[in-house]
Design a protein around this motif. Structure first.
Motif, PDB file in Angstrom:
ATOM      1  N   GLU A   1       0.802  -1.222   0.000  1.00  0.00           N
ATOM      2  CA  GLU A   1       0.000   0.000   0.000  1.00  0.00           C
ATOM      3  C   GLU A   1       0.838   1.277   0.000  1.00  0.00           C
ATOM      4  O   GLU A   1       0.283   2.369   0.050  1.00  0.00           O
ATOM      5  CB  GLU A   1      -0.933   0.005   1.210  1.00  0.00           C
ATOM      6  N   LYS A   2       2.112   1.177  -0.068  1.00  0.00           N
ATOM      7  CA  LYS A   2       2.978   2.351  -0.096  1.00  0.00           C
ATOM      8  C   LYS A   2       2.779   3.117  -1.404  1.00  0.00           C
ATOM      9  O   LYS A   2       2.786   2.539  -2.491  1.00  0.00           O
ATOM     10  CB  LYS A   2       4.439   1.920   0.044  1.00  0.00           C
ATOM     11  N   THR A   3       2.607   4.426  -1.291  1.00  0.00           N
ATOM     12  CA  THR A   3       2.452   5.271  -2.482  1.00  0.00           C
ATOM     13  C   THR A   3       3.823   5.642  -3.036  1.00  0.00           C
ATOM     14  O   THR A   3       4.693   6.113  -2.304  1.00  0.00           O
ATOM     15  CB  THR A   3       1.673   6.548  -2.146  1.00  0.00           C
ATOM     16  N   ILE A   4       4.012   5.411  -4.330  1.00  0.00           N
ATOM     17  CA  ILE A   4       5.284   5.748  -4.984  1.00  0.00           C
ATOM     18  C   ILE A   4       5.122   7.105  -5.665  1.00  0.00           C
ATOM     19  O   ILE A   4       4.348   7.245  -6.621  1.00  0.00           O
ATOM     20  CB  ILE A   4       5.667   4.676  -6.018  1.00  0.00           C
ATOM     21  N   LEU A   5       5.829   8.101  -5.182  1.00  0.00           N
ATOM     22  CA  LEU A   5       5.747   9.458  -5.752  1.00  0.00           C
ATOM     23  C   LEU A   5       6.710   9.550  -6.934  1.00  0.00           C
ATOM     24  O   LEU A   5       7.811  10.098  -6.842  1.00  0.00           O
ATOM     25  CB  LEU A   5       6.078  10.495  -4.683  1.00  0.00           C
ATOM     26  N   VAL A   6       6.292   8.982  -8.061  1.00  0.00           N
ATOM     27  CA  VAL A   6       7.171   8.864  -9.225  1.00  0.00           C
ATOM     28  C   VAL A   6       7.613  10.236  -9.715  1.00  0.00           C
ATOM     29  O   VAL A   6       8.784  10.439 -10.065  1.00  0.00           O
ATOM     30  CB  VAL A   6       6.432   8.095 -10.350  1.00  0.00           C
ATOM     31  N   GLU A   7       6.700  11.189  -9.777  1.00  0.00           N
ATOM     32  CA  GLU A   7       7.030  12.521 -10.298  1.00  0.00           C
ATOM     33  C   GLU A   7       8.180  13.169  -9.528  1.00  0.00           C
ATOM     34  O   GLU A   7       8.961  13.938 -10.091  1.00  0.00           O
ATOM     35  CB  GLU A   7       5.798  13.437 -10.246  1.00  0.00           C
ATOM     36  N   ARG A   8       8.270  12.877  -8.234  1.00  0.00           N
ATOM     37  CA  ARG A   8       9.359  13.447  -7.420  1.00  0.00           C
ATOM     38  C   ARG A   8      10.640  12.622  -7.530  1.00  0.00           C
ATOM     39  O   ARG A   8      11.743  13.170  -7.629  1.00  0.00           O
ATOM     40  CB  ARG A   8       8.924  13.527  -5.962  1.00  0.00           C
ATOM     41  N   LEU A   9      10.472  11.303  -7.507  1.00  0.00           N
ATOM     42  CA  LEU A   9      11.656  10.450  -7.486  1.00  0.00           C
ATOM     43  C   LEU A   9      12.454  10.551  -8.779  1.00  0.00           C
ATOM     44  O   LEU A   9      13.695  10.523  -8.754  1.00  0.00           O
ATOM     45  CB  LEU A   9      11.231   8.997  -7.228  1.00  0.00           C
ATOM     46  N   VAL A  10      11.778  10.666  -9.938  1.00  0.00           N
ATOM     47  CA  VAL A  10      12.511  10.721 -11.207  1.00  0.00           C
ATOM     48  C   VAL A  10      13.285  12.023 -11.372  1.00  0.00           C
ATOM     49  O   VAL A  10      14.133  12.119 -12.271  1.00  0.00           O
ATOM     50  CB  VAL A  10      11.541  10.535 -12.396  1.00  0.00           C
ATOM     51  N   LYS A  11      13.022  13.023 -10.524  1.00  0.00           N
ATOM     52  CA  LYS A  11      13.804  14.258 -10.567  1.00  0.00           C
ATOM     53  C   LYS A  11      15.174  14.087  -9.929  1.00  0.00           C
ATOM     54  O   LYS A  11      16.013  14.989  -9.979  1.00  0.00           O
ATOM     55  CB  LYS A  11      13.055  15.384  -9.855  1.00  0.00           C
ATOM     56  N   CYS A  12      15.392  12.885  -9.321  1.00  0.00           N
ATOM     57  CA  CYS A  12      16.692  12.537  -8.707  1.00  0.00           C
ATOM     58  C   CYS A  12      17.096  13.546  -7.631  1.00  0.00           C
ATOM     59  O   CYS A  12      18.275  13.917  -7.522  1.00  0.00           O
ATOM     60  CB  CYS A  12      17.780  12.419  -9.785  1.00  0.00           C
ATOM     61  N   ARG A  13      16.131  14.002  -6.856  1.00  0.00           N
ATOM     62  CA  ARG A  13      16.452  14.881  -5.732  1.00  0.00           C
ATOM     63  C   ARG A  13      16.823  14.039  -4.518  1.00  0.00           C
ATOM     64  O   ARG A  13      16.268  12.960  -4.282  1.00  0.00           O
ATOM     65  CB  ARG A  13      15.284  15.804  -5.427  1.00  0.00           C
ATOM     66  N   PHE A  14      17.709  14.572  -3.696  1.00  0.00           N
ATOM     67  CA  PHE A  14      18.261  13.806  -2.586  1.00  0.00           C
ATOM     68  C   PHE A  14      17.189  13.429  -1.559  1.00  0.00           C
ATOM     69  O   PHE A  14      17.038  12.264  -1.203  1.00  0.00           O
ATOM     70  CB  PHE A  14      19.382  14.616  -1.916  1.00  0.00           C
ATOM     71  N   GLN A  15      16.426  14.392  -1.083  1.00  0.00           N
ATOM     72  CA  GLN A  15      15.521  14.157   0.034  1.00  0.00           C
ATOM     73  C   GLN A  15      14.433  13.143  -0.325  1.00  0.00           C
ATOM     74  O   GLN A  15      14.131  12.232   0.458  1.00  0.00           O
ATOM     75  CB  GLN A  15      14.871  15.481   0.481  1.00  0.00           C
ATOM     76  N   ASP A  16      13.836  13.273  -1.512  1.00  0.00           N
ATOM     77  CA  ASP A  16      12.768  12.359  -1.905  1.00  0.00           C
ATOM     78  C   ASP A  16      13.275  10.924  -2.003  1.00  0.00           C
ATOM     79  O   ASP A  16      12.633   9.986  -1.509  1.00  0.00           O
ATOM     80  CB  ASP A  16      12.176  12.793  -3.255  1.00  0.00           C
ATOM     81  N   ASN A  17      14.423  10.738  -2.623  1.00  0.00           N
ATOM     82  CA  ASN A  17      14.968   9.388  -2.775  1.00  0.00           C
ATOM     83  C   ASN A  17      15.489   8.841  -1.454  1.00  0.00           C
ATOM     84  O   ASN A  17      15.427   7.621  -1.224  1.00  0.00           O
ATOM     85  CB  ASN A  17      16.072   9.384  -3.834  1.00  0.00           C
ATOM     86  N   LEU A  18      15.979   9.711  -0.586  1.00  0.00           N
ATOM     87  CA  LEU A  18      16.439   9.246   0.729  1.00  0.00           C
ATOM     88  C   LEU A  18      15.274   8.670   1.532  1.00  0.00           C
ATOM     89  O   LEU A  18      15.387   7.585   2.126  1.00  0.00           O
ATOM     90  CB  LEU A  18      17.091  10.405   1.486  1.00  0.00           C
ATOM     91  N   GLU A  19      14.148   9.371   1.549  1.00  0.00           N
ATOM     92  CA  GLU A  19      12.995   8.906   2.316  1.00  0.00           C
ATOM     93  C   GLU A  19      12.464   7.585   1.762  1.00  0.00           C
ATOM     94  O   GLU A  19      12.121   6.675   2.528  1.00  0.00           O
ATOM     95  CB  GLU A  19      11.899   9.977   2.302  1.00  0.00           C
ATOM     96  N   PHE A  20      12.400   7.471   0.430  1.00  0.00           N
ATOM     97  CA  PHE A  20      11.875   6.233  -0.149  1.00  0.00           C
ATOM     98  C   PHE A  20      12.841   5.065   0.081  1.00  0.00           C
ATOM     99  O   PHE A  20      12.419   3.937   0.349  1.00  0.00           O
ATOM    100  CB  PHE A  20      11.633   6.427  -1.645  1.00  0.00           C
ATOM    101  N   LEU A  21      14.157   5.337   0.017  1.00  0.00           N
ATOM    102  CA  LEU A  21      15.141   4.275   0.263  1.00  0.00           C
ATOM    103  C   LEU A  21      15.092   3.835   1.721  1.00  0.00           C
ATOM    104  O   LEU A  21      15.249   2.646   2.025  1.00  0.00           O
ATOM    105  CB  LEU A  21      16.544   4.767  -0.117  1.00  0.00           C
ATOM    106  N   GLN A  22      14.856   4.763   2.627  1.00  0.00           N
ATOM    107  CA  GLN A  22      14.722   4.401   4.045  1.00  0.00           C
ATOM    108  C   GLN A  22      13.529   3.476   4.254  1.00  0.00           C
ATOM    109  O   GLN A  22      13.593   2.496   5.000  1.00  0.00           O
ATOM    110  CB  GLN A  22      14.576   5.663   4.894  1.00  0.00           C
ATOM    111  N   TRP A  23      12.414   3.806   3.562  1.00  0.00           N
ATOM    112  CA  TRP A  23      11.233   2.958   3.699  1.00  0.00           C
ATOM    113  C   TRP A  23      11.505   1.561   3.129  1.00  0.00           C
ATOM    114  O   TRP A  23      11.121   0.543   3.719  1.00  0.00           O
ATOM    115  CB  TRP A  23      10.052   3.587   2.964  1.00  0.00           C
ATOM    116  N   LEU A  24      12.182   1.494   1.975  1.00  0.00           N
ATOM    117  CA  LEU A  24      12.498   0.197   1.381  1.00  0.00           C
ATOM    118  C   LEU A  24      13.432  -0.610   2.272  1.00  0.00           C
ATOM    119  O   LEU A  24      13.320  -1.840   2.364  1.00  0.00           O
ATOM    120  CB  LEU A  24      13.130   0.401   0.002  1.00  0.00           C
ATOM    121  N   LYS A  25      14.374   0.054   2.937  1.00  0.00           N
ATOM    122  CA  LYS A  25      15.284  -0.664   3.850  1.00  0.00           C
ATOM    123  C   LYS A  25      14.488  -1.279   5.004  1.00  0.00           C
ATOM    124  O   LYS A  25      14.697  -2.456   5.360  1.00  0.00           O
ATOM    125  CB  LYS A  25      16.333   0.317   4.391  1.00  0.00           C
TER     126      LYS A  25
END
Length: 326
Positions: free
Chosen positions: A78-102
Motif C-alpha cells: 500500500e505504499k504510495t510511490i511518488l514517481v514525479e518526485r523520485l525521477v527528478k533525482c532529488r536527494f531528500q525524496d529518494n532518501l525517504e523512499f530508500l529508508q522505507w524500502l530498507k
C-alpha cells in the motif's frame, strides 16, 4: 525502526553490498533500477531483464518505475510511490523512499542468499572495441535493443524520436479525453443551473400568489371586525335604552300611554338604521319592512337591512341623550 533515521553513507553501503553496485550518491536511485532489485531480493519475481540500470533519460526512469509499481500492485503493497518526485533525482525524496524500502526489506527478507548479478542477467559485449560501465562487469541488453553499456543496435536518436512520438500521441489522446470530459461536465452543470432557475421562478410565482391571497384574507378579516364592532355598538345602545326605560317605568315616570310605546319603538328603529357617513338606507326597504303600527320588522335573517361601506365603526351619534330617555 530499522532504516528510519539511518545516514546516507549507511544506506549506500547497505545498497551497494546487497546489489553489488557502486552507487556514490543517493540521487542515483532516482532511475528506479535499484528500487526494483531491492523488491526482487525479497520476492524473486521482478522481471529484472527489463530493468534498465544504465538509464539516462527520464522516459527510461519511468519504465523502471512502472515495473516497480507492478510489483507493488502484485504483492498488495500500500505504499504510495511518488514517481514525479523520485525521477527528478532529488536527494531528500529518494532518501525517504530508500529508508522505507530498507525497513520493508528488513521486515520481509528471508535468510536465503541473493545473487544480485545473476538476477540482472549480464551479457558479454557485442562490439569489438568493448563498451562497458565501470560499475558493472559487462554491458547487458534489454528488450528494447539498446545495450546498457552505451552502444546500441539502433541509433539512440531514432529510439528517442519513437518514444517522444508515442508520448506526444498519448498526451494528445489524454488531452482530447480531458477536454471532452470537461465539456460534458460543463453541459451537465448548465442543465442543472437551468433546471434550478426554472424551479426558482416557479417558486417565486407561487409565493407571489400566496402573498396576494394573504392580503385578501387580511382585508376580509379587517372588514368583518369593523362590521362586528358596528353591530355590537347598535346592540349596546338598544340594551342601554331598554334598561333605562325599564327603570323609569318602575319609578312611575312614564304612564301606559301607547304614544310613549311608539316613541320607544321609534328610538329602537333609529338605532337599528343609524349609519355612518356614506351609509345610506333605501327608503323602499324601510317602507317594505314597516307595518301599519309603524314599527319596523326584521328580514328573514333577523338583521336590519343595511348597505356596508369600506369602513365600519360604532355609530357616529348615540341616540340616547341626557334630556330624555327616548
Amino acid at each position: 525502526m530499522s532504516g528510519i533515521g539511518e545516514s546516507r553513507s549507511e544506506l549506500l553501503g547497505w545498497l551497494n553490498e546487497l546489489l553489488r553496485l557502486n552507487y556514490a550518491k543517493i540521487e542515483q536511485c532516482g532511475t528506479g533500477a535499484a528500487y526494483c532489485q531491492i523488491v526482487d531480493s525479497v520476492y524473486r519475481d521482478v522481471p529484472m531483464h527489463r530493468v534498465k540500470f544504465n538509464a539516462t533519460a527520464e522516459y527510461e526512469f519511468l519504465t523502471n518505475f512502472k515495473i516497480l509499481q507492478s510489483a507493488f500492485t502484485k504483492h498488495r503493497l500500500e505504499k504510495t510511490i511518488l514517481v514525479e518526485r523520485l525521477v527528478k533525482c532529488r536527494f531528500q525524496d529518494n532518501l525517504e523512499f530508500l529508508q522505507w524500502l530498507k525497513k520493508f526489506w528488513v521486515q520481509n527478507k528471508d535468510e536465503s542468499v541473493y545473487d544480485a548479478e545473476s538476477r540482472r542477467k549480464y551479457r558479454a559485449p557485442v562490439h569489438p572495441g568493448g563498451y562497458g560501465n565501470g560499475s558493472q562487469s559487462g554491458p547487458s541488453s534489454d528488450n528494447t535493443g539498446v545495450t546498457h553499456g552505451g552502444s546500441a543496435s539502433a541509433p539512440t536518436s531514432v529510439v528517442k524520436k519513437r518514444v517522444n512520438g508515442t508520448l506526444r500521441s498519448s498526451l494528445s489522446t489524454s488531452n482530447t479525453r480531458s477536454v471532452a470530459g470537461l465539456a460534458s461536465r460543463k453541459s451537465s452543470s448548465e442543465q442543472q443551473v437551468l433546471s434550478l432557475q426554472a424551479k426558482l421562478s416557479q417558486a417565486q410565482g407561487s409565493l407571489e400568489t400566496t402573498q396576494k391571497e394573504v392580503e385578501q384574507y387580511r382585508e376580509a378579516i379587517a372588514i368583518m371586525e369593523r362590521e362586528r364592532d358596528f353591530y355590537f355598538g347598535k346592540l349596546r345602545d338598544i340594551e342601554i335604552l331598554s334598561q333605562s326605560t325599564k327603570d323609569l317605568c318602575k319609578e312611575g315616570v312614564y304612564s301606559s300611554d301607547p304614544n310613549e310605546l311608539v316613541r320607544f319603538l321609534d328610538k329602537i328603529q333609529q338605532i337599528l338604521y343609524a349609519t355612518e357617513e356614506g351609509f345610506e338606507v333605501a327608503a323602499d326597504v324601510i317602507n317594505t319592512n314597516t307595518k301599519g303600527s309603524g314599527s319596523p320588522s326584521l328580514n328573514a335573517n333577523n338583521v336590519a337591512p343595511s348597505a356596508m361601506t369600506d369602513s365600519w365603526s360604532q355609530p357616529a351619534h348615540n341616540l340616547i341623550t341626557d334630556e330624555e330617555t327616548f
